[in-house]
Design a protein around this motif. Structure first.
Motif, PDB file in Angstrom:
ATOM      1  N   VAL A 295       0.865  -1.182   0.000  1.00  0.00           N
ATOM      2  CA  VAL A 295       0.000   0.000   0.000  1.00  0.00           C
ATOM      3  C   VAL A 295       0.903   1.234   0.000  1.00  0.00           C
ATOM      4  O   VAL A 295       1.839   1.316   0.807  1.00  0.00           O
ATOM      5  CB  VAL A 295      -0.922   0.031   1.252  1.00  0.00           C
ATOM      6  CG1 VAL A 295      -1.747   1.307   1.296  1.00  0.00           C
ATOM      7  CG2 VAL A 295      -1.814  -1.206   1.276  1.00  0.00           C
ATOM      8  N   ASN A 296       0.625   2.183  -0.878  1.00  0.00           N
ATOM      9  CA  ASN A 296       1.388   3.422  -0.923  1.00  0.00           C
ATOM     10  C   ASN A 296       0.830   4.376   0.125  1.00  0.00           C
ATOM     11  O   ASN A 296      -0.166   5.078  -0.113  1.00  0.00           O
ATOM     12  CB  ASN A 296       1.326   4.061  -2.312  1.00  0.00           C
ATOM     13  CG  ASN A 296       2.075   5.372  -2.376  1.00  0.00           C
ATOM     14  OD1 ASN A 296       2.733   5.784  -1.416  1.00  0.00           O
ATOM     15  ND2 ASN A 296       1.974   6.047  -3.512  1.00  0.00           N
ATOM     16  N   LEU A 297       1.470   4.412   1.272  1.00  0.00           N
ATOM     17  CA  LEU A 297       0.991   5.269   2.364  1.00  0.00           C
ATOM     18  C   LEU A 297       1.381   6.726   2.165  1.00  0.00           C
ATOM     19  O   LEU A 297       0.990   7.577   2.979  1.00  0.00           O
ATOM     20  CB  LEU A 297       1.522   4.742   3.698  1.00  0.00           C
ATOM     21  CG  LEU A 297       1.041   3.332   4.074  1.00  0.00           C
ATOM     22  CD1 LEU A 297       1.693   2.875   5.364  1.00  0.00           C
ATOM     23  CD2 LEU A 297      -0.466   3.271   4.188  1.00  0.00           C
ATOM     24  N   ASN A 298       2.104   7.025   1.089  1.00  0.00           N
ATOM     25  CA  ASN A 298       2.467   8.401   0.767  1.00  0.00           C
ATOM     26  C   ASN A 298       1.525   9.024  -0.264  1.00  0.00           C
ATOM     27  O   ASN A 298       1.723  10.153  -0.683  1.00  0.00           O
ATOM     28  CB  ASN A 298       3.915   8.474   0.269  1.00  0.00           C
ATOM     29  CG  ASN A 298       4.879   8.110   1.382  1.00  0.00           C
ATOM     30  OD1 ASN A 298       4.795   8.664   2.477  1.00  0.00           O
ATOM     31  ND2 ASN A 298       5.768   7.188   1.109  1.00  0.00           N
ATOM     32  N   ALA A 299       0.508   8.280  -0.671  1.00  0.00           N
ATOM     33  CA  ALA A 299      -0.458   8.802  -1.648  1.00  0.00           C
ATOM     34  C   ALA A 299      -1.164  10.029  -1.065  1.00  0.00           C
ATOM     35  O   ALA A 299      -1.481  10.068   0.123  1.00  0.00           O
ATOM     36  CB  ALA A 299      -1.477   7.727  -2.006  1.00  0.00           C
ATOM     37  N   LYS A 300      -1.391  11.015  -1.892  1.00  0.00           N
ATOM     38  CA  LYS A 300      -2.063  12.259  -1.486  1.00  0.00           C
ATOM     39  C   LYS A 300      -3.579  12.079  -1.530  1.00  0.00           C
ATOM     40  O   LYS A 300      -4.102  11.260  -2.269  1.00  0.00           O
ATOM     41  CB  LYS A 300      -1.653  13.418  -2.397  1.00  0.00           C
ATOM     42  CG  LYS A 300      -0.155  13.694  -2.392  1.00  0.00           C
ATOM     43  CD  LYS A 300       0.299  14.179  -1.045  1.00  0.00           C
ATOM     44  CE  LYS A 300       1.781  14.484  -1.070  1.00  0.00           C
ATOM     45  NZ  LYS A 300       2.327  14.662   0.235  1.00  0.00           N
ATOM     46  N   ASN A 301      -4.270  12.860  -0.739  1.00  0.00           N
ATOM     47  CA  ASN A 301      -5.728  12.836  -0.707  1.00  0.00           C
ATOM     48  C   ASN A 301      -6.306  13.255  -2.050  1.00  0.00           C
ATOM     49  O   ASN A 301      -5.743  14.104  -2.741  1.00  0.00           O
ATOM     50  CB  ASN A 301      -6.272  13.790   0.361  1.00  0.00           C
ATOM     51  CG  ASN A 301      -5.887  13.363   1.753  1.00  0.00           C
ATOM     52  OD1 ASN A 301      -5.436  12.252   1.970  1.00  0.00           O
ATOM     53  ND2 ASN A 301      -6.076  14.252   2.710  1.00  0.00           N
ATOM     54  N   GLU A 302      -7.414  12.658  -2.411  1.00  0.00           N
ATOM     55  CA  GLU A 302      -8.154  13.031  -3.613  1.00  0.00           C
ATOM     56  C   GLU A 302      -9.556  13.457  -3.206  1.00  0.00           C
ATOM     57  O   GLU A 302     -10.116  12.912  -2.267  1.00  0.00           O
ATOM     58  CB  GLU A 302      -8.238  11.849  -4.585  1.00  0.00           C
ATOM     59  CG  GLU A 302      -6.900  11.390  -5.101  1.00  0.00           C
ATOM     60  CD  GLU A 302      -7.026  10.185  -6.031  1.00  0.00           C
ATOM     61  OE1 GLU A 302      -8.139   9.927  -6.527  1.00  0.00           O
ATOM     62  OE2 GLU A 302      -6.014   9.507  -6.213  1.00  0.00           O
ATOM     63  N   SER A 303     -10.122  14.404  -3.920  1.00  0.00           N
ATOM     64  CA  SER A 303     -11.480  14.882  -3.595  1.00  0.00           C
ATOM     65  C   SER A 303     -12.528  13.992  -4.197  1.00  0.00           C
ATOM     66  O   SER A 303     -12.425  13.395  -5.186  1.00  0.00           O
ATOM     67  CB  SER A 303     -11.672  16.299  -4.107  1.00  0.00           C
ATOM     68  OG  SER A 303     -10.794  17.151  -3.428  1.00  0.00           O
TER      69      SER A 303
END
Length: 172
Positions: free
Chosen positions: A164-172
Motif C-alpha cells: 500500500v502506498n501510504l504516501n499517496a495524497k488525498n483526492e477529492s
C-alpha cells in the motif's frame, strides 16, 4: 432509506472496518509469536499479549454487546489480567474473532433509540454511539501495544501495509 438509518449504517460500517483492521493486525502479530511468547510479559507492570486479548474480549463484550443489547454485565475484569495460561493461540484468536463479530452484529441490529440512549458502563455515562467509539478506539489502542511488543520480541517490521502506498495524497 431515511437519513438516520443511513448515518447509523455508515457509523456501524466504519467502526466494523476499523475493528476488522485491528483484528487483521493482531493476527499478523500472533502468527509471528510462539505459544510461550504470547504469555510473556515485558515487565511486572505490563501485560502479556494473551492478557491483552482476554482484556479486549471482556471490554468489547461489556461495552459493545451487553450494554447495547441490554444484557446482564457478567464481566470479571481482574481475571483478564490475572490469568497466566489456559488458552492456546488458536483459542485466543477464535475468542477475539467471535467477540468482534458479535459486537458488530449488536451495533448493526441496535435500533436508533438504543444508539442514542445514555447508559452507565464501568461508571462512565455514554450513549450507544459513545460505546461504539470506545470499543473501536480501545481495540485500536491495545492493537498498538500488541504490535509494539511483537516488534520488540521479533525485531522486525510487521508489514501491516505491505503493497500500500501510504504516501499517496488525498483526492477529492
Amino acid at each position: 432509506m431515511d437519513k438516520e438509518r443511513e448515518l447509523q449504517e455508515e457509523l456501524v460500517w466504519n467502526a466494523g472496518y476499523r475493528m476488522n483492521e485491528s483484528l487483521r493486525m493482531i493476527k499478523i502479530c500472533l502468527d509471528q509469536l510462539s505459544e510461550e511468547q504470547l504469555w510473556e510479559k515485558p515487565n511486572e507492570s505490563s501485560n502479556s499479549i494473551a492478557n491483552l486479548i482476554l482484556h479486549l474480549c471482556g471490554n468489547i463484550t461489556q461495552y459493545g454487546i451487553a450494554s447495547i443489547q441490554n444484557l446482564e454485565d457478567e464481566r470479571v475484569r481482574d481475571e483478564e489480567f490475572s490469568t497466566d495460561s489456559g488458552y492456546s493461540k488458536a483459542e485466543l484468536v477464535k475468542k477475539l474473532e467471535d467477540t468482534i463479530s458479535d459486537a458488530k452484529r449488536a451495533f448493526y441490529d441496535a435500533p436508533l433509540n438504543e444508539l442514542l440512549r445514555k447508559r452507565n458502563v464501568q461508571g462512565f455515562n455514554f450513549s450507544g454511539v459513545g460505546n461504539i467509539i470506545h470499543v473501536t478506539e480501545h481495540l485500536s489502542y491495545h492493537t498498538g501495544q500488541i504490535a509494539l511488543w511483537t516488534k520488540i520480541l521479533q525485531n522486525k517490521d510487521l508489514g501491516f501495509y505491505g503493497g500500500v502506498n501510504l504516501n499517496a495524497k488525498n483526492e477529492s
